[in-house]
Structure formats: structure tokens, C-alpha cells
Scaffold this motif. Structure first.
Motif, PDB file in Angstrom:
ATOM      1  N   GLN A 146     -15.145   9.415  13.663  1.00 18.77           N
ATOM      2  CA  GLN A 146     -14.094  10.429  13.546  1.00 18.77           C
ATOM      3  C   GLN A 146     -12.945   9.976  12.659  1.00 18.77           C
ATOM      4  O   GLN A 146     -11.791  10.320  12.888  1.00 18.77           O
ATOM      5  CB  GLN A 146     -13.600  10.878  14.925  1.00 18.77           C
ATOM      6  N   THR A 147     -13.289   9.197  11.623  1.00 16.67           N
ATOM      7  CA  THR A 147     -12.279   8.792  10.650  1.00 16.67           C
ATOM      8  C   THR A 147     -12.735   9.150   9.245  1.00 16.67           C
ATOM      9  O   THR A 147     -13.931   9.279   8.967  1.00 16.67           O
ATOM     10  CB  THR A 147     -11.992   7.272  10.687  1.00 16.67           C
ATOM     11  N   VAL A 148     -11.750   9.296   8.395  1.00 17.40           N
ATOM     12  CA  VAL A 148     -11.962   9.385   6.962  1.00 17.40           C
ATOM     13  C   VAL A 148     -11.282   8.157   6.377  1.00 17.40           C
ATOM     14  O   VAL A 148     -10.129   7.863   6.713  1.00 17.40           O
ATOM     15  CB  VAL A 148     -11.324  10.662   6.362  1.00 17.40           C
ATOM     16  N   ARG A 149     -11.999   7.411   5.558  1.00 15.99           N
ATOM     17  CA  ARG A 149     -11.418   6.222   4.929  1.00 15.99           C
ATOM     18  C   ARG A 149     -11.425   6.420   3.416  1.00 15.99           C
ATOM     19  O   ARG A 149     -12.364   6.976   2.862  1.00 15.99           O
ATOM     20  CB  ARG A 149     -12.200   4.965   5.289  1.00 15.99           C
ATOM     21  N   VAL A 150     -10.387   5.926   2.789  1.00 21.40           N
ATOM     22  CA  VAL A 150     -10.297   5.926   1.339  1.00 21.40           C
ATOM     23  C   VAL A 150     -10.219   4.473   0.905  1.00 21.40           C
ATOM     24  O   VAL A 150      -9.372   3.716   1.380  1.00 21.40           O
ATOM     25  CB  VAL A 150      -9.068   6.725   0.842  1.00 21.40           C
ATOM     26  N   TRP A 151     -11.133   4.094   0.031  1.00 19.60           N
ATOM     27  CA  TRP A 151     -11.273   2.709  -0.413  1.00 19.60           C
ATOM     28  C   TRP A 151     -10.882   2.628  -1.885  1.00 19.60           C
ATOM     29  O   TRP A 151     -11.384   3.394  -2.698  1.00 19.60           O
ATOM     30  CB  TRP A 151     -12.721   2.241  -0.294  1.00 19.60           C
ATOM     31  N   ASP A 152     -10.009   1.690  -2.243  1.00 18.72           N
ATOM     32  CA  ASP A 152      -9.697   1.418  -3.644  1.00 18.72           C
ATOM     33  C   ASP A 152     -10.869   0.661  -4.252  1.00 18.72           C
ATOM     34  O   ASP A 152     -11.310  -0.344  -3.687  1.00 18.72           O
ATOM     35  CB  ASP A 152      -8.423   0.574  -3.772  1.00 18.72           C
ATOM     36  N   THR A 153     -11.370   1.100  -5.383  1.00 16.19           N
ATOM     37  CA  THR A 153     -12.534   0.426  -5.974  1.00 16.19           C
ATOM     38  C   THR A 153     -12.170  -0.892  -6.655  1.00 16.19           C
ATOM     39  O   THR A 153     -13.054  -1.693  -6.924  1.00 16.19           O
ATOM     40  CB  THR A 153     -13.275   1.341  -6.969  1.00 16.19           C
ATOM     41  N   ASP A 154     -10.884  -1.142  -6.892  1.00 17.27           N
ATOM     42  CA  ASP A 154     -10.493  -2.427  -7.488  1.00 17.27           C
ATOM     43  C   ASP A 154     -10.804  -3.596  -6.563  1.00 17.27           C
ATOM     44  O   ASP A 154     -11.352  -4.605  -6.983  1.00 17.27           O
ATOM     45  CB  ASP A 154      -8.999  -2.445  -7.823  1.00 17.27           C
ATOM     46  N   ASP A 155     -10.429  -3.459  -5.287  1.00 16.72           N
ATOM     47  CA  ASP A 155     -10.621  -4.565  -4.352  1.00 16.72           C
ATOM     48  C   ASP A 155     -11.456  -4.169  -3.130  1.00 16.72           C
ATOM     49  O   ASP A 155     -11.745  -4.996  -2.278  1.00 16.72           O
ATOM     50  CB  ASP A 155      -9.288  -5.138  -3.893  1.00 16.72           C
ATOM     51  N   LEU A 156     -11.843  -2.895  -3.041  1.00 16.88           N
ATOM     52  CA  LEU A 156     -12.672  -2.358  -1.960  1.00 16.88           C
ATOM     53  C   LEU A 156     -12.077  -2.573  -0.575  1.00 16.88           C
ATOM     54  O   LEU A 156     -12.782  -2.772   0.404  1.00 16.88           O
ATOM     55  CB  LEU A 156     -14.098  -2.887  -2.040  1.00 16.88           C
TER      56      LEU A 156
END
Length: 175
Positions: A146-156
Motif C-alpha cells: 500500500q505504498t507508492v515509491r519514487v526512486w531517483d535513478t542517479d543513486d536508486l
């Protein structure tokens, strides 16, 4: 990187590698591999010579193409998730892709080599969707946790997490 023929032979091995689980007894691996490669041009002479070698009998011989053989258009097989893969998203330049699956992981893959280059973690349940921003700067995932995560692709690393969704979010999309 070898000759064009060597590259074609290597690519044919890649095409069938996902069809070769651990085999018992291990001594039949060559026969099983040959049943998977006997329709590939570069391997025919070697396989035919092995079949003629009476010291290596018995060996498996396919009478027809196997029903689970890969199609000639197959470019790459990505193996590494445990369980189902629910979602795939390609980077804007097509050089890498992200997958989400039953094993609670997002995996980042090099499209050309098929190698998993990163496995960012954080979700605690099945990840059912992955999407990329138009510029490839971040990845969004939804999960049964029940979460939405946003990941930066620079450092994941997770840059943002939204919690408390009512029920499972079945998918995410980026406009």
C-alpha cells in the motif's frame, strides 16, 4: 568482441539460456542444450558430429522444434526475479529497463547484456507496477504494501514514499 560468427553463436546461447534449469543428472546437460540449439545455423555441424560419435550415446534428438523454443526475434532474456514479473518499463533511450515482481524487488537491467545492474529495495510486499519519468530521472513503483515509491535513478534511493493507500494500487503511470 570476437568475430561476427562468434557473436551469433553467443547470441543463440542467450536465446536458450532461460530454458535451461538445473538438470539432474548433470551429465545430460549437453544433450539438453543440443536439443535447444540444433535448429540454430552455427551449431548444426557440431551437434551432428556429436550425434555420430558412438562413444557418447545415448543422446537426445528432437524430431520437431520444441514448443517452448524461443522465437528468432527474441533479443534478450532477463533472468533473476523469483516468481512472477508484473511490470516492465523501458528507459527513454532504450538502454536499460526496470522490472517489478513477486519477490518484492525492482530490478534495473542493461538491455544489451541482460545483466541486472541494480536491485533497489524498500517495498515489503509484491511490487505490481513500475513506470519511468519521461526523462528517465526517476522510477515510480506501487506495491501490495500500500505504498507508492519514487526512486531517483542517479543513486536508486527512494526519494519519496506515499503510504496509506486504501487497498492495493494496481498500477502507476507517468504522463
Amino acid at each position: 568482441m570476437g568475430t561476427p560468427d562468434a557473436r551469433r553463436l553467443a547470441q543463440s546461447l542467450v536465446h536458450v539460456s532461460h530454458l535451461l534449469p538445473p538438470i539432474d543428472p548433470p551429465s545430460v546437460l549437453t544433450s539438453v542444450l543440443h536439443t535447444r540449439l540444433d535448429r540454430h545455423y552455427g551449431w548444426r555441424d557440431q551437434i551432428a558430429a556429436r550425434r555420430r560419435d558412438t562413444t557418447l550415446h545415448p543422446c537426445l534428438v528432437s524430431q520437431w522444434p520444441l514448443p517452448d523454443s524461443s522465437h528468432g526475434a527474441l533479443e534478450q532474456t532477463f533472468a533473476g526475479h523469483v516468481g512472477r514479473v508484473w511490470s516492465v518499463a523501458f528507459s527513454p533511450d532504450g538502454a536499460w529497463l526496470a522490472t517489478a515482481g513477486d519477490d518484492k524487488t525492482v530490478r534495473i537491467w542493461d538491455r544489451n547484456t541482460g545483466a541486472c545492474t541494480a536491485t533497489p529495495t524498500g517495498h515489503t510486499e509484491v511490487i505490481n507496477s513500475v513506470a519511468l519519468s519521461p526523462d528517465g530521472a526517476w522510477i515510480a513503483t506501487t506495491s501490495h504494501d500500500q505504498t507508492v515509491r519514487v526512486w531517483d535513478t542517479d543513486d536508486l534511493h527512494t526519494s519519496r514514499t506515499s503510504r496509506g493507500a486504501l487497498g492495493v494500487l494496481p498500477a502507476c503511470d507517468v504522463p
